[in-house]
Design an enzyme around this catalytic site. Structure first.
Site, PDB file in Angstrom:
ATOM      1  N   ILE A   2     -12.986  25.111   6.342  1.00 30.74           N
ATOM      2  CA  ILE A   2     -12.799  23.198   7.092  1.00 30.74           C
ATOM      3  C   ILE A   2     -13.367  23.377   8.573  1.00 30.74           C
ATOM      4  O   ILE A   2     -12.934  24.668   9.364  1.00 30.74           O
ATOM      5  CB  ILE A   2     -11.194  23.476   7.091  1.00 30.74           C
ATOM      6  CG1 ILE A   2     -10.385  23.171   5.813  1.00 30.74           C
ATOM      7  CG2 ILE A   2     -10.670  22.637   8.513  1.00 30.74           C
ATOM      8  CD1 ILE A   2      -8.583  22.995   5.691  1.00 30.74           C
TER       9      ILE A   2
ATOM     10  N   TYR B 163      -2.717  28.895   7.677  1.00 27.83           N
ATOM     11  CA  TYR B 163      -4.014  29.287   8.986  1.00 27.83           C
ATOM     12  C   TYR B 163      -4.058  30.860   9.697  1.00 27.83           C
ATOM     13  O   TYR B 163      -3.194  29.908  10.777  1.00 27.83           O
ATOM     14  CB  TYR B 163      -4.194  28.053   9.523  1.00 27.83           C
ATOM     15  CG  TYR B 163      -5.240  27.301  10.986  1.00 27.83           C
ATOM     16  CD1 TYR B 163      -6.634  28.157  10.437  1.00 27.83           C
ATOM     17  CD2 TYR B 163      -5.259  26.920  11.335  1.00 27.83           C
ATOM     18  CE1 TYR B 163      -7.634  28.282  11.290  1.00 27.83           C
ATOM     19  CE2 TYR B 163      -6.182  26.277  12.491  1.00 27.83           C
ATOM     20  CZ  TYR B 163      -7.171  26.823  12.728  1.00 27.83           C
ATOM     21  OH  TYR B 163      -8.373  26.909  13.640  1.00 27.83           O
TER      22      TYR B 163
ATOM     23  N   LYS C  22      -6.670  29.114   5.025  1.00 29.65           N
ATOM     24  CA  LYS C  22      -7.809  28.430   6.838  1.00 29.65           C
ATOM     25  C   LYS C  22      -7.366  30.148   6.791  1.00 29.65           C
ATOM     26  O   LYS C  22      -7.117  30.217   7.721  1.00 29.65           O
ATOM     27  CB  LYS C  22      -7.491  27.382   7.089  1.00 29.65           C
ATOM     28  CG  LYS C  22      -8.629  26.751   7.980  1.00 29.65           C
ATOM     29  CD  LYS C  22      -8.703  25.883   9.029  1.00 29.65           C
ATOM     30  CE  LYS C  22     -10.000  25.899   9.768  1.00 29.65           C
ATOM     31  NZ  LYS C  22     -10.047  24.854  10.634  1.00 29.65           N
TER      32      LYS C  22
ATOM     33  N   ARG D 147      -6.563  31.936  18.638  1.00 31.02           N
ATOM     34  CA  ARG D 147      -5.568  31.081  19.428  1.00 31.02           C
ATOM     35  C   ARG D 147      -4.493  31.344  19.232  1.00 31.02           C
ATOM     36  O   ARG D 147      -3.582  30.726  19.946  1.00 31.02           O
ATOM     37  CB  ARG D 147      -5.854  29.454  18.711  1.00 31.02           C
ATOM     38  CG  ARG D 147      -6.859  28.792  19.116  1.00 31.02           C
ATOM     39  CD  ARG D 147      -7.252  27.683  18.913  1.00 31.02           C
ATOM     40  NE  ARG D 147      -8.541  27.164  18.756  1.00 31.02           N
ATOM     41  CZ  ARG D 147      -9.282  26.019  19.753  1.00 31.02           C
ATOM     42  NH1 ARG D 147      -7.530  25.971  21.183  1.00 31.02           N
ATOM     43  NH2 ARG D 147     -10.317  25.665  19.997  1.00 31.02           N
TER      44      ARG D 147
ATOM     45  N   TYR E 228       1.597  32.011  20.872  1.00 29.80           N
ATOM     46  CA  TYR E 228       2.623  32.494  21.891  1.00 29.80           C
ATOM     47  C   TYR E 228       3.880  33.549  21.840  1.00 29.80           C
ATOM     48  O   TYR E 228       4.117  34.608  22.356  1.00 29.80           O
ATOM     49  CB  TYR E 228       3.404  31.199  22.715  1.00 29.80           C
ATOM     50  CG  TYR E 228       3.038  31.820  23.577  1.00 29.80           C
ATOM     51  CD1 TYR E 228       2.678  31.509  25.259  1.00 29.80           C
ATOM     52  CD2 TYR E 228       5.265  31.216  24.481  1.00 29.80           C
ATOM     53  CE1 TYR E 228       3.007  31.796  26.146  1.00 29.80           C
ATOM     54  CE2 TYR E 228       5.629  31.769  25.676  1.00 29.80           C
ATOM     55  CZ  TYR E 228       4.751  32.313  26.822  1.00 29.80           C
ATOM     56  OH  TYR E 228       5.585  32.499  27.612  1.00 29.80           O
TER      57      TYR E 228
ATOM     58  N   THR F 264      -6.404  21.539  15.392  1.00 37.02           N
ATOM     59  CA  THR F 264      -6.338  22.000  16.722  1.00 37.02           C
ATOM     60  C   THR F 264      -7.209  21.780  17.884  1.00 37.02           C
ATOM     61  O   THR F 264      -7.462  21.250  18.541  1.00 37.02           O
ATOM     62  CB  THR F 264      -6.246  23.347  16.936  1.00 37.02           C
ATOM     63  OG1 THR F 264      -5.741  23.925  15.960  1.00 37.02           O
ATOM     64  CG2 THR F 264      -6.144  24.413  18.176  1.00 37.02           C
ATOM     65  N   THR F 265      -8.440  21.312  16.537  1.00 37.69           N
ATOM     66  CA  THR F 265      -9.864  20.742  17.438  1.00 37.69           C
ATOM     67  C   THR F 265      -9.300  18.672  17.423  1.00 37.69           C
ATOM     68  O   THR F 265     -10.280  18.484  18.319  1.00 37.69           O
ATOM     69  CB  THR F 265     -10.200  20.050  16.325  1.00 37.69           C
ATOM     70  OG1 THR F 265     -11.422  21.897  15.521  1.00 37.69           O
ATOM     71  CG2 THR F 265     -11.869  19.929  16.307  1.00 37.69           C
TER      72      THR F 265
END
Length: 292
Positions: A207, A136, A165, A141, A110, A46-47
């Protein structure tokens, strides 16, 4: 999966003023974090602003990362979406994934599926993936927390799911996972600010976003904690704590890119809807780094 112990870094994607990918800056960043001592890198997290990247750009980023890392450290590839069939299709049609150490797949966002929906999503991904899958969980988010019960069910029942993660920020949930997980199931932190506490609880590494900038100090902090040198780890963590706050107080990756721009590793450009850190925050970051 022991190669996923220690510090992984979720690489940012540098852009130029015209919003094209800045390949020279990305090469500089890859070399910087590896020379700083990180244990592995993660591309297309995502980063890396992956929602704004085309399919062609994503494939180019995977290839470029493998090329520039040049087997110095393992590479983990992000491969997640809320469309399960689309993730499965990409896993089955991207042969270069054979070079990856593992696949990092974010929980479906979403759609806000039930826990059973999350379980079935990951079960389908694990079946299709040519490499071990890292779960993850980042409810901030995705809009839906993956509970300890769902995580443990996947860890115990689905063969190709090998790690997690965990970025829920819920320490009790983290401790439940660590207590009841399979012995060889790797759990890493996805919260830079909580990483030291989570390592003390038994996590295997991090991470990290912050390791894009604090590559050497963050890696040293994680290594100290994994070697039970918590006094040494606390010194390093305390040194970076204000930096963590600045990195995430407005937006990720706006914060970390501001740090990297101050260091001269890349320019401070983004693709909408992400915008640069505010002028005030950018100045605060500069003042903090001048004393770091």
């Amino acid at each position: 999966m022991e190669q996923l112990r220690g510090t992984g870094v979720a690489l940012v994607t540098p852009f130029k003023a015209d919003e094209s990918i800045d390949w020279n800056a990305l090469e500089k960043l890859i070399n910087y974090v590896i020379e700083g001592g990180v244990d592995y890198v993660v591309t297309l997290g995502t980063t890396g602003e992956t929602p704004t990247l085309s399919s062609e750009e994503k494939l180019d980023l995977i290839k470029f990362t493998f090329e520039k890392v040049a087997k110095r450290v393992p590479v983990v590839v992000g491969m997640g979406d809320y469309n399960t069939k689309d993730v499965v299709k990409r896993l089955e049609s991207t042969p270069i994934l054979a070079e990856a150490a593992a696949i990092l797949s974010v929980a479906p966002y979403y759609s806000k599926p039930t826990q059973e929906g999350i379980y079935q999503h990951y079960k389908a991904i694990a079946k299709a993936s040519p490499k071990p899958v890292i779960l993850y969980n980042v409810p901030g988010r995705t809009g839906r927390n993956m509970t300890a019960e769902t995580t443990l069910r996947l860890a115990h029942e689905v063969e190709n799911i090998a790690a997690m993660k965990e970025a829920s920020g819920d320490m009790l949930q983290c401790m439940q996972i660590l207590r009841d997980k399979p012995k060889d199931f790797i759990v890493v932190s996805g919260d830079d600010a909580l990483a030291l506490a989570q390592l003390a609880c038994g996590m295997d590494g991090v991470i990290s976003v912050a390791a894009n900038y604090f590559a050497a100090d963050f890696s040293a902090m994680v290594n100290a904690a994994l070697n039970n040198d918590f006094p040494g780890a606390r010194i390093l963590n305390n040194k970076m704590m204000q930096g963590f706050d600045y990195m995430f107080c407005e937006n990720n990756p706006a914060g970390i890119k501001a740090f990297l721009a101050h260091k001269g590793l890349m320019e401070n450009y983004f693709r909408l809807p992400v915008v640069p850190a505010s002028d005030n925050l950018y100045q605060q970051i500069g003042a903090y780094l001048s004393k770091y």
